[in-house]
Design a protein around this motif. Structure first.
Motif, PDB file in Angstrom:
ATOM      1  N   THR A 163      69.257  12.099  67.424  1.00 55.65           N
ATOM      2  CA  THR A 163      70.349  11.211  67.817  1.00 55.65           C
ATOM      3  C   THR A 163      70.775  10.354  66.640  1.00 55.65           C
ATOM      4  N   ILE A 164      72.101  10.104  66.529  1.00 55.34           N
ATOM      5  CA  ILE A 164      72.612   9.169  65.523  1.00 55.34           C
ATOM      6  C   ILE A 164      73.260   7.982  66.216  1.00 55.34           C
ATOM      7  N   TYR A 165      73.237   6.841  65.503  1.00 55.75           N
ATOM      8  CA  TYR A 165      73.766   5.589  66.051  1.00 55.75           C
ATOM      9  C   TYR A 165      74.744   5.006  65.050  1.00 55.75           C
ATOM     10  N   ILE A 166      76.023   4.941  65.446  1.00 55.30           N
ATOM     11  CA  ILE A 166      77.064   4.359  64.596  1.00 55.30           C
ATOM     12  C   ILE A 166      77.527   3.090  65.296  1.00 55.30           C
ATOM     13  N   ASN A 167      76.875   1.993  64.949  1.00 50.57           N
ATOM     14  CA  ASN A 167      77.057   0.711  65.658  1.00 50.57           C
ATOM     15  C   ASN A 167      76.815   0.919  67.151  1.00 50.57           C
ATOM     16  N   THR A 168      77.828   0.744  67.987  1.00 51.55           N
ATOM     17  CA  THR A 168      77.625   0.885  69.434  1.00 51.55           C
ATOM     18  C   THR A 168      77.815   2.325  69.925  1.00 51.55           C
ATOM     19  N   LEU A 169      78.184   3.235  69.025  1.00 52.54           N
ATOM     20  CA  LEU A 169      78.412   4.627  69.412  1.00 52.54           C
ATOM     21  C   LEU A 169      77.123   5.437  69.220  1.00 52.54           C
ATOM     22  N   THR A 170      76.645   6.041  70.296  1.00 50.78           N
ATOM     23  CA  THR A 170      75.436   6.870  70.262  1.00 50.78           C
ATOM     24  C   THR A 170      75.825   8.327  70.455  1.00 50.78           C
ATOM     25  N   ILE A 171      75.374   9.200  69.555  1.00 52.70           N
ATOM     26  CA  ILE A 171      75.751  10.612  69.591  1.00 52.70           C
ATOM     27  C   ILE A 171      74.497  11.481  69.611  1.00 52.70           C
ATOM     28  N   ASP A 172      74.402  12.315  70.630  1.00 58.73           N
ATOM     29  CA  ASP A 172      73.296  13.269  70.744  1.00 58.73           C
ATOM     30  C   ASP A 172      73.656  14.519  69.940  1.00 58.73           C
ATOM     31  N   LEU A 173      72.861  14.796  68.908  1.00 57.81           N
ATOM     32  CA  LEU A 173      73.160  15.944  68.045  1.00 57.81           C
ATOM     33  C   LEU A 173      72.754  17.273  68.663  1.00 57.81           C
ATOM     34  N   THR A 174      72.012  17.241  69.739  1.00 57.83           N
ATOM     35  CA  THR A 174      71.484  18.488  70.306  1.00 57.83           C
ATOM     36  C   THR A 174      72.338  19.036  71.444  1.00 57.83           C
ATOM     37  N   TYR A 175      73.572  18.529  71.573  1.00 61.26           N
ATOM     38  CA  TYR A 175      74.481  19.078  72.580  1.00 61.26           C
ATOM     39  C   TYR A 175      75.825  19.336  71.933  1.00 61.26           C
ATOM     40  N   TYR A 176      76.411  20.500  72.211  1.00 59.28           N
ATOM     41  CA  TYR A 176      77.647  20.878  71.558  1.00 59.28           C
ATOM     42  C   TYR A 176      78.728  21.291  72.543  1.00 59.28           C
ATOM     43  N   VAL A 177      79.975  20.953  72.170  1.00 63.12           N
ATOM     44  CA  VAL A 177      81.126  21.421  72.938  1.00 63.12           C
ATOM     45  C   VAL A 177      81.999  22.343  72.088  1.00 63.12           C
ATOM     46  N   ASN A 178      81.615  22.579  70.828  1.00 63.29           N
ATOM     47  CA  ASN A 178      82.372  23.456  69.942  1.00 63.29           C
ATOM     48  C   ASN A 178      82.017  24.904  70.266  1.00 63.29           C
ATOM     49  N   GLN A 179      82.723  25.475  71.204  1.00 57.02           N
ATOM     50  CA  GLN A 179      82.393  26.812  71.679  1.00 57.02           C
ATOM     51  C   GLN A 179      82.754  27.903  70.668  1.00 57.02           C
ATOM     52  N   THR A 180      83.571  27.574  69.657  1.00 62.17           N
ATOM     53  CA  THR A 180      83.925  28.567  68.652  1.00 62.17           C
ATOM     54  C   THR A 180      82.734  28.876  67.742  1.00 62.17           C
ATOM     55  N   LEU A 181      82.099  27.809  67.236  1.00 65.83           N
ATOM     56  CA  LEU A 181      80.951  27.998  66.345  1.00 65.83           C
ATOM     57  C   LEU A 181      79.656  28.192  67.110  1.00 65.83           C
ATOM     58  N   TYR A 182      79.564  27.609  68.288  1.00 63.87           N
ATOM     59  CA  TYR A 182      78.337  27.673  69.075  1.00 63.87           C
ATOM     60  C   TYR A 182      78.660  28.202  70.462  1.00 63.87           C
ATOM     61  N   PRO A 183      78.536  29.529  70.686  1.00 61.99           N
ATOM     62  CA  PRO A 183      78.857  30.104  71.988  1.00 61.99           C
ATOM     63  C   PRO A 183      78.058  29.487  73.128  1.00 61.99           C
ATOM     64  N   SER A 184      76.836  29.031  72.869  1.00 62.87           N
ATOM     65  CA  SER A 184      76.059  28.321  73.883  1.00 62.87           C
ATOM     66  C   SER A 184      75.954  26.868  73.468  1.00 62.87           C
ATOM     67  N   THR A 185      75.426  26.028  74.358  1.00 61.76           N
ATOM     68  CA  THR A 185      75.373  24.602  74.059  1.00 61.76           C
ATOM     69  C   THR A 185      74.523  24.307  72.838  1.00 61.76           C
ATOM     70  N   LEU A 186      73.431  25.024  72.632  1.00 57.20           N
ATOM     71  CA  LEU A 186      72.562  24.783  71.492  1.00 57.20           C
ATOM     72  C   LEU A 186      71.597  25.944  71.331  1.00 57.20           C
ATOM     73  N   PRO A 187      71.361  26.396  70.102  1.00 58.17           N
ATOM     74  CA  PRO A 187      70.283  27.368  69.913  1.00 58.17           C
ATOM     75  C   PRO A 187      68.972  26.803  70.445  1.00 58.17           C
ATOM     76  N   THR A 188      68.066  27.673  70.825  1.00 56.54           N
ATOM     77  CA  THR A 188      66.793  27.237  71.384  1.00 56.54           C
ATOM     78  C   THR A 188      66.127  26.219  70.476  1.00 56.54           C
ATOM     79  N   ARG A 189      65.686  25.108  71.050  1.00 60.44           N
ATOM     80  CA  ARG A 189      65.045  24.075  70.257  1.00 60.44           C
ATOM     81  C   ARG A 189      63.753  24.635  69.661  1.00 60.44           C
ATOM     82  N   PRO A 190      63.539  24.411  68.369  1.00 61.21           N
ATOM     83  CA  PRO A 190      62.390  25.032  67.695  1.00 61.21           C
ATOM     84  C   PRO A 190      61.047  24.651  68.315  1.00 61.21           C
TER      85      PRO A 190
END
Length: 307
Positions: A224-251
């Motif tokens: 997770t990254i924190y940009i002041n009050t904005l919190t972003i979960d890096l392990t979830y994606y909506v970019n379906q072009t580059l990532y056909p699924s939400t996330l590759p299997t977590r290692p």
């Protein structure tokens, strides 16, 4: 009364009087024997292990925001988790609202994030290590150990975003660098099989050493990254072009290493055995890029219960 019958009855009475103390004495002797019969305790000891775990920072780079593709390889900067989130999803890259500009306090588009801004100084913070430990004595001062310990680790580091300074016409002085926090989470489970030896002649207080094999199961948990009050979960994606699924299997990975230990042993009572330990371990955290065996360290208290 017939004389023979009378004599027979007298004989029986005298016999009862004579032999009764003998029977009573025999019963008392048997009772004493049963009281003094030794009680055999189980040699199997079950213990609780609680301590502090200090992880080597080598594998902390797994949480530096690059992430991994579906083949388990580290992403390039353009395909990294952070670039996709900061530039494309939250930075107006899809024609949406520029949430990053609002978070850093500038107008839309008046900020920059490039590869030099990626996270640095990634490191684990000390964590609590707990487990269930078993001890099987094989001699008076020697035992076989079977231990299962687990921990949840936190990873921290920093990254930057450059923003424009309004009204400054000098390009060399036109940038303001803001620093933010990135965090990760990891789970580890240790399986230890080893040997413990006590030293000294005292029946209550002894020094100890131990060692053996350790298998470490590791799971990538969160990023997770924190940009002041904005919190972003890096392990979830909506970019379906580059990532056909939400996330590759977590290692998730498993590897075998070695552990050792030294400390003091105290027989606190007939029921409890207390040990204070320093335990270094040579573990391979088998996730991320080029995993290697590295030393980890723990300081802990172990309490055994004697059944």
């Amino acid at each position: 009364m017939n004389k023979s019958i009378f004599l027979r009855n007298v004989f029986l009475l005298l016999s009862l009087i004579w032999f009764k103390p003998l029977f009573s004495q025999q019963n008392e002797d048997l009772s004493d024997f049963e009281v003094e019969k030794p009680h055999h305790k189980s040699k199997f000891l079950t213990g609780l292990y609680v301590g502090s775990y200090f992880a080597n920072k080598y594998s902390a780079s797994t949480y530096s925001g690059y992430g991994f593709d579906i083949y388990g390889d580290r992403n390039s900067f353009r395909n990294s988790f952070m670039y996709q989130k900061i530039k494309n999803e939250y930075g107006g890259g899809y024609g949406q609202q520029d949430y990053i500009a609002a978070a850093v306090g500038v107008d839309p588009g008046r900020w920059e994030f490039n590869e030099s801004d990626m996270p640095y100084n990634m490191h684990y913070t000390p964590a609590i290590l707990v487990g269930v430990n078993f001890k099987i004595p094989i001699a008076k001062r020697s035992s076989v150990l079977v231990n299962v310990n687990g921990t949840k680790l936190s990873v921290e580091g920093n990254f930057t975003i450059s923003t424009d300074k309004p009204g400054n016409t000098n390009p060399a002085l036109n940038k303001n660098i803001q620093t933010f926090v990135i965090r990760g989470g990891e789970q580890r489970l240790q399986f230890q099989l080893g040997f413990q030896q006590l030293f000294g002649e005292d029946e209550k207080f002894n020094f100890l050493v131990e060692g053996g094999l350790v298998g470490t199961l590791t799971k990538f948990d969160k990023n997770t990254i924190y940009i002041n009050t904005l919190t972003i979960d890096l392990t979830y994606y909506v970019n379906q072009t580059l990532y056909p699924s939400t996330l590759p299997t977590r290692p998730v990975g498993f590897a075998v290493g070695a552990f050792a230990g030294a400390g003091i042993n105290l027989d606190a009572s007939d029921k409890f055995n207390v040990q204070l330990l320093y335990t270094p371990s040579f573990e391979k955290i088998n996730i991320g890029v080029s995993p290697k065996h590295k030393f980890q360290h723990a300081i802990a208290l172990r309490v055994y219960y004697k059944f």
